[in-house]
Design a protein around this motif. Structure first.
Motif, PDB file in Angstrom:
ATOM      1  N   GLU A 128     -10.989  55.960 -11.501  1.00 41.56           N
ATOM      2  CA  GLU A 128     -10.382  55.336 -10.328  1.00 41.56           C
ATOM      3  C   GLU A 128      -9.215  54.457 -10.738  1.00 41.56           C
ATOM      4  O   GLU A 128      -9.063  54.078 -11.895  1.00 41.56           O
ATOM      5  N   THR A 129      -8.373  54.147  -9.748  1.00 41.25           N
ATOM      6  CA  THR A 129      -7.235  53.272  -9.987  1.00 41.25           C
ATOM      7  C   THR A 129      -7.709  51.829 -10.007  1.00 41.25           C
ATOM      8  O   THR A 129      -8.539  51.421  -9.192  1.00 41.25           O
TER       9      THR A 129
ATOM     10  N   LYS B 189      -6.866  47.942  -9.451  1.00 41.28           N
ATOM     11  CA  LYS B 189      -5.935  47.064  -8.745  1.00 41.28           C
ATOM     12  C   LYS B 189      -6.425  45.619  -8.837  1.00 41.28           C
ATOM     13  O   LYS B 189      -7.624  45.359  -8.836  1.00 41.28           O
TER      14      LYS B 189
ATOM     15  N   GLU C 199       1.751  45.672  -5.812  1.00 38.25           N
ATOM     16  CA  GLU C 199       0.735  45.571  -4.761  1.00 38.25           C
ATOM     17  C   GLU C 199       1.031  44.408  -3.819  1.00 38.25           C
ATOM     18  O   GLU C 199       0.926  44.529  -2.583  1.00 38.25           O
TER      19      GLU C 199
ATOM     20  N   LYS D 238       2.259  52.284  -9.117  1.00 43.14           N
ATOM     21  CA  LYS D 238       1.278  51.247  -9.401  1.00 43.14           C
ATOM     22  C   LYS D 238      -0.132  51.814  -9.522  1.00 43.14           C
ATOM     23  O   LYS D 238      -1.043  51.117  -9.974  1.00 43.14           O
ATOM     24  N   GLU D 239      -0.334  53.081  -9.153  1.00 44.66           N
ATOM     25  CA  GLU D 239      -1.648  53.723  -9.279  1.00 44.66           C
ATOM     26  C   GLU D 239      -1.875  54.335 -10.660  1.00 44.66           C
ATOM     27  O   GLU D 239      -2.896  54.977 -10.903  1.00 44.66           O
TER      28      GLU D 239
ATOM     29  N   LYS E 215      -5.652  53.734 -14.679  1.00 48.34           N
ATOM     30  CA  LYS E 215      -6.937  54.320 -14.302  1.00 48.34           C
ATOM     31  C   LYS E 215      -8.044  53.735 -15.171  1.00 48.34           C
ATOM     32  O   LYS E 215      -7.814  53.401 -16.359  1.00 48.34           O
TER      33      LYS E 215
END
Length: 238
Positions: free
Chosen positions: A2-3, A5, A34, A229-230, A233
């Motif tokens: 998953e990313t 953040k 973000e 920005k993604e 991981k």
């Protein structure tokens, strides 16, 4: 996978600690991306790089800094450029003219913020410091800590909802310095790298968060190819 953040709450202090070969600096710029998407006004204080190099680094996570500056979403206080007299005529880039030393820098920076206040008053302010090792190279660790404390005191009195972001290279700064800044932070994220014959192994640790019920977390860290920005991981380790 998953990313990852970081979405800090208003008023939070965020420290991202990375080592020489890790991708933590990308996480720093990814968090800025973000917050820009949330509509925050970001003021980035640049202590480390010539301005054009900074633009290239931010583009790794999809930030077009020159476009954000032109659209009044960001401002840069170019301490590096002020110190070494490398000036660019770019909208929303500010220089500290005259002597740049530990006694004059905070008053000069606060003067810039007075000029910027109409731009961030209704949007919320993010102060991002790139990076603390650059500040300590200019002023020394002890004096830099005094400057940070003065900034946080000013924030608590006049702009309590301001988000502060600090980036630190653990291979340059002392353990005492890193411990002090971590101790005044609400969020602390650490990235570490290990060089192996078949590549770089990276780990990401979330060691502090104000979220209720939080416990420290560890992840494998991967950097994807996309320049957004993604691209950071993670896979949870435990």
């Amino acid at each position: 996978m998953e990313t990852f953040k970081v979405v800090p709450s208003d008023g939070a202090v965020v420290s991202i600690i990375y080592d020489t070969y890790s991708s933590g600096w990308q996480l720093f710029f990814g968090t800025i991306a973000e917050l820009l998407e949330q509509g925050k006004f970001v003021v980035l204080s640049n202590y480390n790089q010539p301005l054009k190099t900074l633009f290239k680094l931010a583009s790794a996570v999809g930030i077009d800094i020159e476009e954000e500056l032109k659209n009044d979403n960001m401002a840069i206080i170019d301490v590096f450029g002020s110190k070494y007299e490398t000036y660019f005529d770019i909208p929303n880039v500010y220089y500290l003219h005259g002597v740049v030393d530990v006694d004059t820098i905070n008053p000069k920076i606060l003067f810039v913020f007075e000029r910027l206040q109409p731009k961030f008053k209704k949007r919320g302010l993010v102060r991002a410091i790139y990076a603390l090792e650059g500040a300590t190279f200019m002023f020394g660790e002890e004096e830099t800590l005094k400057l940070i404390n003065a900034d946080l005191a000013h924030k608590s009195k006049y702009h309590p909802d301001t988000i502060f972001m600090f980036l630190m290279n653990s291979d340059i700064l002392s353990r005492k310095f890193i411990a002090w800044v971590s101790g005044i932070s609400d969020y602390v994220i650490v990235t570490k790298s290990k060089l192996e014959p078949d590549g770089i192994i990276e780990r990401l640790y979330v060691v502090r968060s104000p979220d209720e019920g939080f416990r420290p977390l560890a992840f494998k860290l991967h950097v994807a190819d996309e320049l957004t920005k993604e691209r950071i991981k993670i896979e949870k380790l435990f």
